[in-house]
Design a protein around this motif. Structure first.
Motif, PDB file in Angstrom:
ATOM      1  N   THR A  68       0.835  -1.207   0.000  1.00 39.66           N
ATOM      2  CA  THR A  68       0.000   0.000   0.000  1.00 39.66           C
ATOM      3  C   THR A  68       0.867   1.252   0.000  1.00 39.66           C
ATOM      4  OG1 THR A  68      -1.783  -1.134   1.185  1.00 39.66           O
ATOM      5  CG2 THR A  68      -1.773   1.278   1.261  1.00 39.66           C
ATOM      6  N   VAL A  69       1.896   1.250   0.839  1.00 37.56           N
ATOM      7  CA  VAL A  69       2.814   2.395   0.888  1.00 37.56           C
ATOM      8  C   VAL A  69       3.516   2.572  -0.453  1.00 37.56           C
ATOM      9  CG1 VAL A  69       4.928   3.278   1.940  1.00 37.56           C
ATOM     10  CG2 VAL A  69       3.180   2.217   3.375  1.00 37.56           C
ATOM     11  N   GLN A  71       2.665   1.521  -3.546  1.00 40.35           N
ATOM     12  CA  GLN A  71       1.788   1.937  -4.638  1.00 40.35           C
ATOM     13  C   GLN A  71       1.280   3.362  -4.454  1.00 40.35           C
ATOM     14  OE1 GLN A  71       1.588   0.263  -7.375  1.00 40.35           O
ATOM     15  NE2 GLN A  71       2.802  -1.394  -6.480  1.00 40.35           N
ATOM     16  N   THR A  72       1.107   3.790  -3.199  1.00 37.72           N
ATOM     17  CA  THR A  72       0.677   5.171  -2.937  1.00 37.72           C
ATOM     18  C   THR A  72       1.738   6.157  -3.392  1.00 37.72           C
ATOM     19  OG1 THR A  72      -0.662   4.490  -1.036  1.00 37.72           O
ATOM     20  CG2 THR A  72      -0.027   6.815  -1.164  1.00 37.72           C
TER      21      THR A  72
END
Length: 233
Positions: A68-69, A71-72
């Motif tokens: 998540t980190v 791709q963000t």
């Protein structure tokens, strides 16, 4: 005079491109550009390695949290990350950093996300049988990853790391947004002072960028050939 272009303003101010003056020493635009790129690359390598290892973790919470980190950050423009570091961090920390370290932190965060994908792809590219064989000898998953899988994967990642470094050199040109006197900022200041030779000034720095990037691109190709040869024998 070259083809109707007048490079006299460049020759008169050549020292600012290669020597110049900077609070941390006598760094010109080229020196500061390489300083930003090299320091950011070293920190990004560590950050990308950590994030890459977390992204292949057996723990689903750690794996999906790290993804998540990654791709963000990958989904944001670098310019936005720089603005965040320049305006948000001082508000959060109660004080700001120097402009050059603002750029280094922004480049590190941004590039770490891309480095982590190189690390993840390198690890995934190693046959699964090697992990199984290592575990069968009594090694834990972490020991097998550090001593067996990662050394092989890192060797395959070297050309990709060099290519990422080339991209980072070009990305340092965005440092002029926050007033860092790297190559593009010096060219902009020189152009604002003269207002007569924008073509000559920016053509000159484009040649410098090309020479630096071409040198590291050739290094990447040499490493690929060298690694392919060693793997063949």
């Amino acid at each position: 005079m070259i083809g109707g272009l007048d490079f006299s303003v460049v020759w008169e101010n050549l020292s600012y491109f290669f020597v110049g003056r900077y609070p941390k020493g006598r760094l010109g635009g080229v020196g500061l550009t390489l300083y930003l790129a090299v320091v950011s690359l070293a920190l990004s390598f560590i950050g990308g390695l950590v994030l890459g290892l977390l992204s292949v973790s057996r723990n689903r919470l750690i794996k999906w949290g790290s993804m998540t980190v990654i791709q963000t950050i990958r989904g944001m423009p670098l310019l936005m990350v720089i603005f965040w570091m320049f305006f948000l961090l001082p508000a959060m920390l109660g004080g700001g950093m120097t402009a050059d370290w603002t750029i280094i932190v922004a480049l590190t965060l941004f590039t770490s996300a891309y480095m982590s994908e190189i690390v993840r792809a390198g690890i995934v590219g190693i046959p699964k049988g090697q992990m199984e064989a290592a575990i069968s000898t009594g090694l834990s998953y972490g020991q097998a990853m550090i001593h067996i899988i990662l050394p092989q994967a890192l060797r395959n990642m070297i050309p990709s790391f060099v290519n990422q470094f080339v991209s980072m050199i070009k990305d340092t040109s965005l440092a002029f947004i926050v007033g860092v006197t790297e190559l593009t900022q010096i060219a902009t200041q020189m152009n604002n002072r003269t207002m007569l030779y924008p073509t000559e000034i920016f053509l000159f720095i484009s040649v410098i960028y090309f020479i630096i990037c071409f040198a590291f691109t050739e290094l990447s190709r040499w490493l690929e050939r060298r690694l392919a040869y060693r793997k063949a024998i």
